[in-house]
Design an enzyme around this catalytic site. Structure first.
Site, PDB file in Angstrom:
ATOM      1  N   GLU A 242      -4.579   7.863  -2.893  1.00  0.00           N
ATOM      2  CA  GLU A 242      -5.103   6.586  -2.416  1.00  0.00           C
ATOM      3  C   GLU A 242      -5.421   5.637  -3.573  1.00  0.00           C
ATOM      4  O   GLU A 242      -5.372   4.416  -3.417  1.00  0.00           O
ATOM      5  CB  GLU A 242      -6.349   6.806  -1.560  1.00  0.00           C
ATOM      6  CG  GLU A 242      -6.056   7.361  -0.184  1.00  0.00           C
ATOM      7  CD  GLU A 242      -5.161   6.466   0.649  1.00  0.00           C
ATOM      8  OE1 GLU A 242      -5.270   5.226   0.539  1.00  0.00           O
ATOM      9  OE2 GLU A 242      -4.335   7.002   1.410  1.00  0.00           O
TER      10      GLU A 242
ATOM     11  N   HIS B 147       1.760   4.686  -2.708  1.00  0.00           N
ATOM     12  CA  HIS B 147       1.893   6.123  -2.443  1.00  0.00           C
ATOM     13  C   HIS B 147       3.256   6.633  -2.903  1.00  0.00           C
ATOM     14  O   HIS B 147       3.364   7.656  -3.588  1.00  0.00           O
ATOM     15  CB  HIS B 147       1.751   6.389  -0.942  1.00  0.00           C
ATOM     16  CG  HIS B 147       0.355   6.393  -0.433  1.00  0.00           C
ATOM     17  ND1 HIS B 147      -0.633   7.209  -0.947  1.00  0.00           N
ATOM     18  CD2 HIS B 147      -0.236   5.690   0.574  1.00  0.00           C
ATOM     19  CE1 HIS B 147      -1.765   7.013  -0.284  1.00  0.00           C
ATOM     20  NE2 HIS B 147      -1.560   6.084   0.646  1.00  0.00           N
TER      21      HIS B 147
ATOM     22  N   HIS C 139       0.836  -1.204   0.000  1.00  0.00           N
ATOM     23  CA  HIS C 139       0.000   0.000   0.000  1.00  0.00           C
ATOM     24  C   HIS C 139       0.875   1.260   0.000  1.00  0.00           C
ATOM     25  O   HIS C 139       0.667   2.171  -0.813  1.00  0.00           O
ATOM     26  CB  HIS C 139      -0.898  -0.029   1.248  1.00  0.00           C
ATOM     27  CG  HIS C 139      -1.810   1.147   1.398  1.00  0.00           C
ATOM     28  ND1 HIS C 139      -3.144   1.096   1.046  1.00  0.00           N
ATOM     29  CD2 HIS C 139      -1.601   2.406   1.860  1.00  0.00           C
ATOM     30  CE1 HIS C 139      -3.711   2.261   1.291  1.00  0.00           C
ATOM     31  NE2 HIS C 139      -2.788   3.081   1.781  1.00  0.00           N
ATOM     32  N   GLU C 140       1.845   1.302   0.900  1.00  0.00           N
ATOM     33  CA  GLU C 140       2.696   2.496   0.985  1.00  0.00           C
ATOM     34  C   GLU C 140       3.625   2.619  -0.218  1.00  0.00           C
ATOM     35  O   GLU C 140       3.974   3.734  -0.621  1.00  0.00           O
ATOM     36  CB  GLU C 140       3.494   2.478   2.288  1.00  0.00           C
ATOM     37  CG  GLU C 140       2.647   2.470   3.556  1.00  0.00           C
ATOM     38  CD  GLU C 140       1.611   3.583   3.629  1.00  0.00           C
ATOM     39  OE1 GLU C 140       1.815   4.639   2.983  1.00  0.00           O
ATOM     40  OE2 GLU C 140       0.592   3.402   4.323  1.00  0.00           O
TER      41      GLU C 140
END
Length: 497
Positions: free
Chosen positions: A292, A266, A262-263
């Site tokens: 997101e 980003h 997920h990160e």
């Protein structure tokens, strides 16, 4: 000074402001990862000093003069001036005293929240949250007085994270999402076929090695980043320095793995922006919803796909000497298992947006004054029981689980759902454009997907407005339907609905 000279002066001044903002962000990263616990008071003063200096630069009268005189010619220049002007008007609406006090208090508040969460003691945090909320209401009122938010506090703060949208827009989106999500959840929970659950002990060191391997599979460039452990996973930085964090539970390796992926999403957005935009308003993500979209498509549509989990199954089996599930197909079901749970960041794709809806309702009530902070824990528990059908067992799994309110991020939560919607649209377009994406994912290589996202979305930074950027990438208007259709198809197959 000519109009072109005014533009040059404006851009050069902004370059230094952006560089200083990056230094301030590094202070935040350090606080969350390696800062000594006893340094909280000193760090709050350092962050407050940085905010005082940044606020002075962002509201410097010369910026207004340069904006009045500057002549932008190219598309990038026009957008840059638009963004600087918007930021100048917003920052000028907030008194320097308020901006500095917010920075100081939220730096302290984050540490108080972390201690309260560890102790399961909401009473240790809620008085500080009340102070934060008082300042955020004052900030929102200042924005409203300057013409932002069309008279609504929540809209005025939401504009910081997702420009050109409103609470009414978010409420309509949730009205579209909720019926199909609840229907799918009920069908899944009642299905005869239920996936196995991965069980066992997974040592932290091995999890971190696996997390690094997953980050590499998704193209994370270790020359410009690093992976650390934090209480609440986040990414920080841009251009040549974008760092990621994760967290580890030795009974649940998926927490670490998917927080990392997920990160990386980003961070990939920030690292993928055209380097010509560095230290300009174009050199960061255009909105948190778009940000997101990158983290969610990396984590879910790509990272939780049958193709990638097949590769992950083999890597985990080798690393941990076998797994409790019988094969790669059962592992895919375990990764995507829908189950009752308290924690937003650990939620499955079916229920995730329902967690956001709860927070959206509560923070709107807090800002309006309809809900008092003293009553927040009780209100959280009541709404959770209403929405999920079971009771919160302890505050760390309820009102204390998220860091956002402690640092004043009111209006931020809806961007997670917007990101899911954007990701649904991007996933549909990606799979049309790159039909062999699953073949690469099955080999532990997300490069084709990452390159398509970088070319069609990430490289543009903030050049286009959020909805326009997503529309350009997908060739279609933004809609919740691709996300809902994807969820119905994926979980319908897993649960044999």
């Amino acid at each position: 000074m000519s109009s072109r000279e005014s533009l040059a002066a404006l851009v050069e001044f902004q370059r230094t402001t952006e560089a200083l903002a990056a230094v301030a962000q590094r202070l935040d990263w350090d606080r969350e990862t390696v800062m000594p616990r006893g340094a909280a008071q000193q760090r709050s003063e350092e962050i407050a000093a940085m905010e005082e200096m940044l606020h002075a630069r962002r509201t410097d009268p010369r910026v207004g003069e340069w904006l009045d005189d500057a002549r932008a010619e190219s598309e990038a220049e026009v957008r840059m001036v638009e963004l600087i002007d918007r930021d100048f008007r917003r920052k000028s609406a907030v008194p320097a005293r308020l901006a500095t006090e917010l920075a100081r208090l939220t730096s302290l508040s984050q540490g108080i929240w972390a201690e309260a969460r560890a102790a399961d003691a909401p009473g240790d945090f809620l008085p500080t949250l009340d102070e934060v909320l008082t300042l955020k209401r004052e900030e929102a009122d200042a924005y409203v007085a300057a013409g932002f938010g069309k008279g609504d506090r929540y809209d005025a703060l939401l504009d910081d994270y997702e420009p050109d949208t409103s609470a009414a827009d978010i409420a309509r989106l949730f009205d579209t999402l909720r019926p199909r999500l609840v229907s799918l959840r009920d069908a899944v929970m009642g299905a005869e076929r239920q996936p196995e659950r991965l069980a066992g002990h997974f040592a932290q060191e091995a999890q971190m090695r696996l997390a690094r391997a997953c980050a590499t599979a998704f193209g994370y460039d270790w020359n410009f980043g690093r992976l650390d452990i934090a209480v609440h996973p986040f990414s920080s930085g841009t251009w040549q320095d974008s760092r990621i964090t994760t967290r580890v539970m030795e009974s649940d390796p998926f927490n670490c793995i998917y927080s990392t992926i997920h990160e990386v999403g980003h961070s990939s957005y920030e690292l993928g922006i055209d380097p010509d935009y560095a230290f300009t308003p174009l050199g960061g993500g255009v909105s948190m919803g778009v940000h997101e979209s990158q983290s969610r498509i990396y984590e879910n549509q790509l990272g939780r796909s049958r193709a990638f989990t097949g590769w992950l199954h083999d890597r985990m089996g080798d690393m941990f000497g076998g797994l409790s599930v019988r094969d790669a197909d059962a592992f895919y079901g375990a990764v995507n298992r829908v189950a009752p749970g308290f924690i937003r960041t650990e939620s499955d794709e079916v229920q995730y947006n329902l967690h956001i809806m709860l927070r959206f309702e509560l923070e709107r009530d807090l800002l309006s004054g309809k809900l008092a902070v003293a009553d927040l824990n009780e209100a959280w528990n009541a709404r959770f029981l209403r929405d999920f059908g079971f009771a919160v067992d302890r505050p760390a799994n309820g009102v204390l689980q998220d860091v956002h309110w402690s640092v004043g991020l009111f209006g931020y939560f809806p961007t997670y759902s917007l990101g899911n919607v954007y990701a649904g649209c991007l996933n549909a377009a990606l799979r049309d454009a790159v039909p062999d994406v699953d073949e690469a994912l099955a080999a532990g290589d997300a490069t084709p997907a990452v390159e398509w996202l970088r070319e069609n979305l990430q490289r543009h930074g903030s050049l286009y407005r959020p909805v326009d950027l997503t529309g350009r990438a997908t060739g279609a208007p933004v809609s919740a339907e691709p996300l809902l259709d994807y969820l119905d198809a994926k979980f319908g197959e897993i649960y044999a609905l």
